[in-house]
Design a protein around this motif. Sequence first.
Motif, short mmCIF file in Angstrom:
data_model
loop_
_atom_site.label_atom_id
_atom_site.label_comp_id
_atom_site.label_asym_id
_atom_site.label_seq_id
_atom_site.Cartn_x
_atom_site.Cartn_y
_atom_site.Cartn_z
N ALA A 1 0.84 -1.21 0.00
CA ALA A 1 0.00 0.00 0.00
C ALA A 1 0.87 1.26 0.00
O ALA A 1 0.60 2.21 -0.73
N GLY A 2 1.93 1.22 0.79
CA GLY A 2 2.84 2.37 0.87
C GLY A 2 3.52 2.63 -0.46
O GLY A 2 3.66 3.78 -0.89
N CYS A 3 3.94 1.56 -1.14
CA CYS A 3 4.63 1.70 -2.42
C CYS A 3 3.67 2.24 -3.50
O CYS A 3 4.07 3.03 -4.35
N THR A 4 2.42 1.82 -3.44
CA THR A 4 1.45 2.27 -4.44
C THR A 4 1.18 3.77 -4.28
O THR A 4 0.85 4.44 -5.25
N ARG A 5 1.33 4.25 -3.05
CA ARG A 5 1.09 5.67 -2.79
C ARG A 5 2.15 6.57 -3.41
O ARG A 5 1.93 7.77 -3.63
N ILE A 6 3.34 6.02 -3.69
CA ILE A 6 4.45 6.86 -4.19
C ILE A 6 4.17 7.31 -5.62
O ILE A 6 3.95 6.50 -6.51
N GLU A 7 4.22 8.64 -5.83
CA GLU A 7 3.93 9.21 -7.16
C GLU A 7 5.19 9.58 -7.93
O GLU A 7 5.23 9.47 -9.15
N ALA A 8 6.20 10.05 -7.21
CA ALA A 8 7.43 10.47 -7.89
C ALA A 8 8.62 10.29 -6.97
O ALA A 8 8.51 10.39 -5.76
N VAL A 9 9.77 10.01 -7.59
CA VAL A 9 11.01 9.82 -6.82
C VAL A 9 12.13 10.59 -7.52
O VAL A 9 12.42 10.34 -8.70
N ALA A 10 12.72 11.53 -6.82
CA ALA A 10 13.83 12.30 -7.39
C ALA A 10 15.14 11.64 -7.02
O ALA A 10 15.30 11.13 -5.91
N MET A 11 16.07 11.64 -7.97
CA MET A 11 17.36 10.99 -7.71
C MET A 11 18.41 11.48 -8.70
O MET A 11 18.09 12.17 -9.67
N ASP A 12 19.63 11.09 -8.43
CA ASP A 12 20.74 11.37 -9.33
C ASP A 12 20.58 10.47 -10.56
O ASP A 12 20.25 9.29 -10.43
N MET A 13 20.81 11.01 -11.75
CA MET A 13 20.57 10.20 -12.95
C MET A 13 21.57 9.04 -13.09
O MET A 13 21.33 8.13 -13.85
N ASN A 14 22.66 9.08 -12.31
CA ASN A 14 23.63 7.99 -12.42
C ASN A 14 23.45 6.91 -11.37
O ASN A 14 24.29 6.05 -11.21
N SER A 15 22.37 6.95 -10.63
CA SER A 15 22.26 6.01 -9.52
C SER A 15 21.64 4.69 -9.96
O SER A 15 21.07 4.58 -11.04
N ALA A 16 21.75 3.71 -9.09
CA ALA A 16 21.18 2.38 -9.38
C ALA A 16 19.76 2.29 -8.86
O ALA A 16 19.12 1.24 -8.96
N PHE A 17 19.25 3.39 -8.30
CA PHE A 17 17.97 3.33 -7.60
C PHE A 17 16.76 3.22 -8.53
O PHE A 17 15.73 2.68 -8.14
N ASP A 18 16.88 3.74 -9.75
CA ASP A 18 15.68 3.83 -10.60
C ASP A 18 15.07 2.46 -10.89
O ASP A 18 13.84 2.31 -10.88
N LEU A 19 15.92 1.46 -11.09
CA LEU A 19 15.38 0.11 -11.37
C LEU A 19 14.63 -0.44 -10.17
O LEU A 19 13.59 -1.08 -10.31
#
Length: 400
Positions: free
Chosen positions: A199-217
């Motif tokens: 439920a918490g994950c579904t609530r997330i609309e946007a995530v800002a990050m560095d374009m070189n990070s491994a987080f986007d996947l």
Amino acid sequence: MHKDTSWLPFWEGFRVVELKLQAQEVRIQLEAQTAQAMQCGHCCRACDQVHERLCRRVRDLPMLGYPVTLEVHLCRVACPDCGQRVQHVPWLARYARLTQRLAQAASACCARLPIAHVAELFGLHWSTVRELDRQRMQAQVDALPPAQPRRLVMDEFALFKGHRYASVILDADTRRVLWVAEGRSRKSVRPFFEELGKAGCTRIEAVAMDMNSAFDLEVRRHCAKARVVYDLFHVVAKYGREVISRVRVDAANQLRQDKPARRVVKQAHWLLLRNRKSLSDTEQVRLDEVLAVNAPLMTSYLMKEQLRALWTAPTAWEWRRRWKQWLAHAEQSAIPALQRFARTLQPYWRGIVSRVRWPMHTGQLEGINNRIKVIKRMAYGYRDTEYFFLKIRSAFPGNP
Ligand SMILES: [Zn+2]
């Protein structure tokens, strides 16, 4: 010395038997006031059966420049419910080696001063102070209301030695740090999303990050609805490192014959990377002089300003116009570093245009990064990662 000292109101239920200055510290002997009924230290039930007597040494607040040690004469009472227990003392926690007054004072100072200072101020060992500070921060973090983030900011920073990293995740709307952990891989941030739950994950609309990070996947895997937004701060910082610094070095090298001009260009690093708006009038004049010396430097500087403008485009159409124009200018610039940067930036366009629909405070990360550096400096020397992370979390409790 005056015989009756029960009027000294500092140690409830106890009277001063002796007070002396010995070996550069004030020693105070305390004894229970006989009139006072004793209580069990566990359940506070009144007990009059004394099992045995003992003396405990306890530190109290420094007095007139001297450290204070109390020698407290206590009784072990026989409680009908709990058995043998040390009597209850309202100003002393069980097993404590410090009075509550001293613990509170030292703990409150930890919010403002490095713990080495606090330890010196109160004559305590730094590990004692660190434990007080840890308890204070843990209580602060535990008292926060549950977070229900909609927009996240993810970032990484170097740990003490520089080749180890940590990841930090914060709520973009409240600025609360939700998560800090070692590592900067997908796997290291996974527990955050697992704890957040479906439920918490579904609530997330946007995530800002560095374009070189491994987080986007990792974000795409857990938060199906979330858009990934690349942070302006990181892109501009990368541009500064890869384009402006390169062009500046080349410009300085070309001026090998003209020593004064060369010095001006070499020393302009900071001027070129700062926001023009944050420069003083004289600094702006100096910046203009530097730019006038070298055309590629001028071009790469102006391209930085245009790059920033991508993050303030009011509509997706306007963004598209600015983006195409920027890429075309970069290609025509004949500056290899700039052309290279534009080509690496191109595949990330989705994360940049997302900024138009999901405006995130871009200055946020820069401020947080700087604050973490200060905390790291203050916590330096203790090499206790858990303690350092707790310090970060308690420094960003968020403002709902
Ligand atoms: Zn009891």
